[in-house]
Design a protein around this motif. Structure first.
Motif, PDB file in Angstrom:
ATOM      1  N   ILE A 532       0.742  -0.999   0.012  1.00  0.00           N
ATOM      2  CA  ILE A 532       0.060   0.034  -0.033  1.00  0.00           C
ATOM      3  C   ILE A 532       0.898   1.308  -0.094  1.00  0.00           C
ATOM      4  N   VAL A 533       0.747   1.945  -1.281  1.00  0.00           N
ATOM      5  CA  VAL A 533       1.710   3.232  -1.192  1.00  0.00           C
ATOM      6  C   VAL A 533       0.736   4.377  -0.916  1.00  0.00           C
ATOM      7  N   ASP A 534       0.565   4.718   0.131  1.00  0.00           N
ATOM      8  CA  ASP A 534      -0.279   5.893   0.567  1.00  0.00           C
ATOM      9  C   ASP A 534       0.351   7.207   0.619  1.00  0.00           C
ATOM     10  N   VAL A 535       0.917   7.840  -0.194  1.00  0.00           N
ATOM     11  CA  VAL A 535       1.555   8.948  -0.213  1.00  0.00           C
ATOM     12  C   VAL A 535       0.960  10.074  -1.175  1.00  0.00           C
ATOM     13  N   GLU A 536       1.318  11.104  -0.661  1.00  0.00           N
ATOM     14  CA  GLU A 536       0.656  12.470  -1.598  1.00  0.00           C
ATOM     15  C   GLU A 536       1.760  12.934  -2.375  1.00  0.00           C
ATOM     16  N   VAL A 537       1.176  13.072  -3.749  1.00  0.00           N
ATOM     17  CA  VAL A 537       1.864  13.157  -5.014  1.00  0.00           C
ATOM     18  C   VAL A 537       1.856  14.917  -5.246  1.00  0.00           C
ATOM     19  N   LEU A 538       3.088  15.362  -5.041  1.00  0.00           N
ATOM     20  CA  LEU A 538       3.351  16.794  -5.368  1.00  0.00           C
ATOM     21  C   LEU A 538       3.833  17.245  -6.757  1.00  0.00           C
ATOM     22  N   ASN A 539       5.012  17.922  -6.786  1.00  0.00           N
ATOM     23  CA  ASN A 539       5.716  18.307  -7.762  1.00  0.00           C
ATOM     24  C   ASN A 539       7.119  18.836  -7.199  1.00  0.00           C
ATOM     25  N   PRO A 540       8.342  18.648  -8.159  1.00  0.00           N
ATOM     26  CA  PRO A 540       9.510  18.915  -7.499  1.00  0.00           C
ATOM     27  C   PRO A 540       9.624  20.324  -6.813  1.00  0.00           C
TER      28      PRO A 540
END
Length: 714
Positions: A532-540
């Motif tokens: 389970i990859v429960d991460v928030e995707v942002l940007n660089p």
């Protein structure tokens, strides 16, 4: 359109996330449904691909849908445009994509033959889309008439849809949900039956599709599984197809990948040299001299080497198609059919296939061909001893005299493994298995050190699977892949992850590709454990700033978005190209003193200071309240018209940089910086300034609130 059913996930009239109103059902699949919907905000039509409820909580399928979302990076009119994933309040996940209005080639196929000229036009258009996808190492893998839509019925506006099983072609990349063969037999390239897929497989499928639509009937792939394998090794029958379409299909759909056009660019080059006008009407009577032999095809380029086998059950791919083909009840096929006429000689089998496997939590099974009554009896006895099943046929074939003895010797070594498999095509075998017993692993490593017994060719891949997966192994992987601060593994015990433990990862990452990479890397070491990859995707840009933001509590300061040209609230925070975002800061009644610093971290790598800035330097909370008690709304980004009149900040969304930006509100007891920051600056410059300030004035930061603003193409 198809009729709605009561059991459908959504019904016409339903509104998702206050944005998309369902209008009709477009299609249903095993894991998802596709709906026609209209945005309540912009009015534009969209197609929504919705994971069924039973799959929306399964991370395997969520990552697969995320991969499909990533295909939005392909910018070409011949490839359906994707937006991004959303989740409803009920937890259902859906993907937003363009709605393409027009018939699919599957409908055109049912209606009858298409003209060669139209098919050459479709080939050019689809090849252009494939070229754009292949340049990004994305192969469709399932190209067939139902995945091509003619926008407005125009062949020149063909659009490729449904990249749901598309895969990255980098070495080791796989589909998420299993590693099974994905394409439809009628249009799949021969190498796909062996688990090998690259850009040339899409070229084969397109050629097969062109032939099907020219004839008005799907390709004949045989009446039983064995015929499928045989026919896939033969050239397609293009007799009666006019030039240049005939040569085009012959060179696109050659059974040997090396004899095909190697790239979509080569297909387009052929089409440029043979325009649609050169096609002839197959129904017309034409008197002409005998055609000259076509120009010889260029020397084939060598096919790329297959990827290194993975140390897991992924090694089943390759010859596993044999298993897939015989599972359909082929155990009795050819078995003794001609015994009365031919005596002891059994029917010939080509390919000569046998698959024997023992899954981790299921009984073993044996399916395929054996050469003698003795081998038949021995293999049935072995399956019975292990409480398994056998569907076997006596057959002759191109195999060694010792084949039966060699197979049984191999199986006698494998039977004590936790799970194992043996797949044979003639004398060539793939053997693999897993065990948690170190002594058994050592024994089998010695037994198969010099190869398989007797005349069998191939090797055995026996993997030692520890009972516990050490936490340190997982953490080392996370440290290597983290690109937006440290990642956490909540719930892990001191001894690591047990056989039934889930590996859960939380934190932030800079890109969706990182999330996918995490899932793939963890799955490679997880065994049967759930990942389970429960991460928030942002940007660089956001990650750079996030790593330098002060650690401060949430202060309850609100951030509201409004569509400026319509003065409508935008609770989703999603703005399309051409729209004018208005941003308001909502001060709670108890925030009455201190200073506000409001900035927007742009997806392009810049930071814009909305408050204070050179044109609006006052940022004391008391001044912003201007004598008002209770909650107060403070505007920091204005409509374009008001910005022009009052020398304030206002902007519209353009297509130069689309994605996630972040509005940050810092509440501090003293001014955050000694001097005025420029209205805009680089993310790295702002990060340095934040870091320097926090080191000296950490106690002055009272709270930090933020909200994502997303920009997208309409």
């Amino acid at each position: 359109m198809i009729d709605s059913r009561p059991m459908d996930t959504f019904q016409p009239g339903d509104v998702l996330n206050n944005t998309y109103r369902i209008e009709a059902v477009l299609g249903r699949g095993g894991t998802s449904e596709v709906y026609k919907a209209r945005s309540e905000i912009s009015g534009r039509l969209a197609a929504l691909k919705v994971l069924k409820a039973e799959f929306s909580a399964n991370d395997d399928y969520l990552v697969l849908l995320t991969r499909e979302e990533e295909i939005r990076e392909i910018r070409h009119d011949a490839v359906v445009r994707y937006s991004e994933n959303h989740r409803t309040q009920d937890g259902l996940v859906y993907l937003v994509m363009d709605y393409v209005d027009g018939p699919g080639l599957d409908r055109k196929l049912r209606e009858g033959p298409m003209t060669a000229e139209d098919l050459l036009t479709i080939c050019r258009r689809v090849s252009e889309g494939l070229e754009a996808a292949h340049k990004r190492n994305i192969v469709h893998r399932d190209l067939s008439p139902d995945n091509i839509i003619l926008r407005n019925g125009d062949p020149a506006e063909a659009v490729i849809i449904d990249f749901g099983i598309a895969k990255d072609t980098n070495p080791g990349a796989e589909t998420i949900v299993g590693n099974e063969f994905a394409g439809k037999y009628a249009y799949a390239a021969p190498e796909q039956l062996n688990g090998q897929t690259d850009a040339r497989s899409d070229i084969y499928s397109l050629g097969a599709m062109l032939l099907a639509n020219f004839r008005g009937t799907s390709p004949d792939v045989g009446k039983n599984p064995m015929e499928v394998v045989r026919k896939k090794g033969e050239p397609l029958d293009t007799s009666g197809v006019p030039e240049p379409l005939k040569t085009l299909i012959d060179r696109m759909a050659a059974p040997d990948p090396g004899a095909r056009f190697q790239t979509a660019a080569e297909v387009l080059g052929y089409l440029r040299d043979h325009p649609p006008e050169a096609a002839t009407d197959p129904d017309a009577t034409v008197i002409s001299p005998p055609p000259r032999a076509p120009d010889p095809a260029p020397a084939p380029k060598p096919a790329p080497p297959p990827p290194e086998p993975r140390k897991s059950r992924g090694g089943l791919v390759g010859l596993l198609v044999v298993v897939a083909l015989v599972l359909g009840g082929v155990g009795g096929y050819l078995g003794g059919l001609f015994d009365g006429f031919l005596g002891p000689k059994y029917p010939l089998a080509d390919p000569y296939a046998l698959a024997v496997d023992k899954p981790a939590d299921a009984p073993p099974r044996a399916i395929g061909h054996v050469p003698s009554e003795q081998t038949l009896a021995a293999l049935r006895d072995l399956m019975a001893d292990l409480s398994g099943t056998a569907e076997l046929s006596l057959a002759s074939g191109d195999i060694a005299d010792s084949w039966g003895t060699d197979v049984m010797a191999t199986l006698s070594e494998l039977r004590n493994l936790d799970e194992w498999h043996m797949v044979l095509d003639g004398n060539a075998a793939q053997v693999g298995g897993e065990t948690s017993d170190a002594d058994l692993h050592a024994h089998l490593s010695r037994a198969f050190a010099d190869g398989l017994p007797g005349a069998l060719t191939g090797s055995a891949d026996i993997v030692l699977v520890p009972v516990f997966l050490p936490a340190g192994e997982v953490n080392a992987l996370l440290d290597r892949l983290a690109d937006c601060g440290p990642l956490a593994t909540p719930g892990v015990t001191a001894v690591g992850y047990g056989p039934q433990s889930a590996i859960r990862v939380t934190g932030r990452v800079a890109e969706t590709a990182t999330r996918i990479g995490l899932y793939d890397a963890l799955s490679a070491i997880a065994g049967e454990r759930t990942v389970i990859v429960d991460v928030e995707v942002l940007n660089p840009t956001l990650c750079l700033i996030e790593s330098n933001l002060p650690k401060a509590p949430i202060g309850g300061i609100g951030i509201d978005f409004i569509v400026g040209d319509r003065n409508e609230p935008n609770p989703s925070g999603r703005f399309f190209v051409g729209e004018n975002p208005i941003i308001d800061i909502l001060l709670p009644a108890d925030v009455t003193d201190g200073y506000l610093t409001v900035s927007i971290l742009d997806v392009s790598g810049n930071v814009y200071h909305l408050l204070p800035n050179l044109n609006r330097q006052e940022n004391a909370v008391a001044a912003l309240r201007d004598g008002q008690d209770g909650p107060v709304r403070v505007r920091v980004a204005y409509s374009v018209d008001e910005a022009a009149r009052n020398n304030r900040i206002g902007f519209t969304v353009d297509d130069s940089s689309l994605g996630k930006s972040k509005v940050i509100v810092l509440h501090s007891s003293t001014p955050l910086f000694d001097g005025m920051r420029p209205t805009s600056e680089s993310a790295s410059g702002y990060a340095t300034a934040l870091r320097d300030h926090v080191e000296d004035n950490r106690a002055s930061i009272l709270s930090l609130d933020s909200r994502i603003l997303t920009t997208a193409a309409p």
